[in-house]
Motif scaffolding. Structure first.
Motif, mmCIF file in Angstrom:
data_model
loop_
_atom_site.group_PDB
_atom_site.id
_atom_site.type_symbol
_atom_site.label_atom_id
_atom_site.label_comp_id
_atom_site.label_asym_id
_atom_site.label_seq_id
_atom_site.Cartn_x
_atom_site.Cartn_y
_atom_site.Cartn_z
ATOM 1 N N VAL A 68 1.042 -1.219 0.058
ATOM 2 C CA VAL A 68 -0.006 0.086 0.182
ATOM 3 C C VAL A 68 0.873 1.261 -0.011
ATOM 4 O O VAL A 68 1.869 1.302 0.650
ATOM 5 C CB VAL A 68 -0.967 -0.067 1.283
ATOM 6 N N GLY A 69 0.579 2.462 -0.682
ATOM 7 C CA GLY A 69 1.167 3.479 -0.570
ATOM 8 C C GLY A 69 1.042 4.390 0.509
ATOM 9 O O GLY A 69 -0.171 4.455 1.046
ATOM 10 N N GLN A 70 2.113 5.092 1.105
ATOM 11 C CA GLN A 70 2.100 5.950 2.118
ATOM 12 C C GLN A 70 0.991 7.204 1.763
ATOM 13 O O GLN A 70 0.433 7.566 2.720
ATOM 14 C CB GLN A 70 3.359 6.399 2.426
ATOM 15 N N ARG A 71 1.008 7.512 0.455
ATOM 16 C CA ARG A 71 0.001 8.447 0.160
ATOM 17 C C ARG A 71 -1.190 8.168 -0.467
ATOM 18 O O ARG A 71 -2.251 8.943 -0.618
ATOM 19 C CB ARG A 71 0.896 9.237 -0.922
ATOM 20 N N GLU A 72 -1.783 6.910 -0.230
ATOM 21 C CA GLU A 72 -2.995 6.182 -0.642
ATOM 22 C C GLU A 72 -4.019 6.824 0.397
ATOM 23 O O GLU A 72 -3.549 7.371 1.516
ATOM 24 C CB GLU A 72 -2.668 4.828 -0.176
ATOM 25 N N ARG A 73 -4.902 6.900 -0.022
ATOM 26 C CA ARG A 73 -6.139 7.417 0.897
ATOM 27 C C ARG A 73 -6.451 6.522 2.130
ATOM 28 O O ARG A 73 -6.066 5.227 1.993
ATOM 29 C CB ARG A 73 -7.644 7.356 0.055
ATOM 30 N N ILE A 93 3.746 -4.103 3.256
ATOM 31 C CA ILE A 93 4.807 -3.214 3.101
ATOM 32 C C ILE A 93 3.952 -1.612 2.880
ATOM 33 O O ILE A 93 3.301 -1.775 1.921
ATOM 34 C CB ILE A 93 5.559 -3.469 1.997
ATOM 35 N N THR A 94 4.187 -0.636 3.578
ATOM 36 C CA THR A 94 3.861 0.631 3.117
ATOM 37 C C THR A 94 4.988 1.348 2.284
ATOM 38 O O THR A 94 6.216 1.440 2.916
ATOM 39 C CB THR A 94 3.355 1.195 4.330
ATOM 40 N N VAL A 95 4.623 1.750 1.267
ATOM 41 C CA VAL A 95 5.624 2.155 0.370
ATOM 42 C C VAL A 95 5.934 3.621 0.539
ATOM 43 O O VAL A 95 4.685 4.375 -0.050
ATOM 44 C CB VAL A 95 5.337 1.983 -1.427
ATOM 45 N N GLY A 96 6.892 4.273 0.893
ATOM 46 C CA GLY A 96 6.773 5.786 1.155
ATOM 47 C C GLY A 96 6.801 6.519 0.045
ATOM 48 O O GLY A 96 7.529 6.077 -1.143
ATOM 49 N N GLY A 97 6.219 7.581 0.001
ATOM 50 C CA GLY A 97 6.075 8.497 -0.814
ATOM 51 C C GLY A 97 5.187 7.987 -2.228
ATOM 52 O O GLY A 97 5.085 8.828 -3.174
ATOM 53 N N LEU A 104 3.700 1.472 -11.117
ATOM 54 C CA LEU A 104 4.165 2.652 -12.226
ATOM 55 C C LEU A 104 4.919 3.676 -11.522
ATOM 56 O O LEU A 104 5.745 4.184 -12.214
ATOM 57 C CB LEU A 104 2.913 3.428 -12.597
ATOM 58 N N GLU A 105 4.664 4.009 -10.306
ATOM 59 C CA GLU A 105 5.589 5.075 -9.671
ATOM 60 C C GLU A 105 7.040 4.536 -9.347
ATOM 61 O O GLU A 105 7.984 5.440 -9.226
ATOM 62 C CB GLU A 105 4.858 5.606 -8.334
ATOM 63 N N ARG A 106 7.014 3.082 -9.028
ATOM 64 C CA ARG A 106 8.489 2.794 -8.810
ATOM 65 C C ARG A 106 8.839 1.321 -9.462
ATOM 66 O O ARG A 106 8.840 0.157 -8.800
ATOM 67 C CB ARG A 106 8.425 2.484 -6.914
ATOM 68 N N ALA A 107 8.625 1.468 -10.760
ATOM 69 C CA ALA A 107 8.633 0.149 -11.450
ATOM 70 C C ALA A 107 10.001 -0.709 -11.304
ATOM 71 O O ALA A 107 9.630 -1.882 -10.909
ATOM 72 C CB ALA A 107 8.408 0.643 -12.952
ATOM 73 N N ALA A 108 11.109 -0.121 -11.173
ATOM 74 C CA ALA A 108 12.106 -1.041 -11.097
ATOM 75 C C ALA A 108 12.112 -1.564 -9.508
ATOM 76 O O ALA A 108 12.662 -2.698 -9.421
ATOM 77 C CB ALA A 108 13.442 -0.105 -11.345
ATOM 78 N N TRP A 109 11.679 -0.693 -8.523
ATOM 79 C CA TRP A 109 11.946 -1.115 -6.961
ATOM 80 C C TRP A 109 10.777 -2.302 -7.042
ATOM 81 O O TRP A 109 11.015 -3.479 -6.327
ATOM 82 C CB TRP A 109 11.670 -0.157 -6.102
#
Length: 122
Positions: A68-73, A93-97, A104-109
């Motif tokens: 889940v993204g940290q900036r998610e709703r 895992i909460t993905v910072g930023g 799409l935001e962190r494709a390689a990671w």
């Protein structure tokens, strides 16, 4: 009431930005968005709103990776936490930023993470 907006170019562009659609795919996203019928869009939203975890989820014997993204709703972050709590042994895992578009935001990671996780599963 907002369903027809999916076919309006400026609104679809806002959605694409929110979803972190890469610039090279914007045209394809806009064409796809314009082609979605109001009925299909409403059915999709309704299905998402009605979703509940199946009881069998808590008995799933395999591993599960929940991102889940940290900036998610807040609703999405709470949902991810609930999915994690409901399955002992899952990994959250909460993905910072990041917002809703982690792959799409962190494709390689993301690709490296999932690849490593899958290799550990085998």
């Amino acid at each position: 009431m907002a369903a027809p907006l999916a076919r309006v170019r400026w609104f679809a562009k806002l959605q694409a930005r929110e979803l972190r659609v890469p610039a090279r795919l914007i045209g394809q996203y806009l064409r796809t968005s314009a082609g979605i019928s109001k009925g299909s869009l409403l059915a999709s939203v309704e299905d998402n709103l009605r979703f509940v975890l199946p009881e069998a989820w808590a008995k799933f014997p395999g591993r599960a990776l929940i991102l889940v993204g940290q900036r998610e709703r807040r609703l999405m972050r709470e949902s991810a936490s609930g999915i994690h709590r409901a399955l002992p042994g899952s990994e959250l895992i909460t993905v910072g930023g990041c917002g809703h578009g982690i792959p799409l935001e962190r494709a390689a990671w993301f690709n490296a993470l999932v690849g490593d996780w899958l290799r550990q599963t085998s």
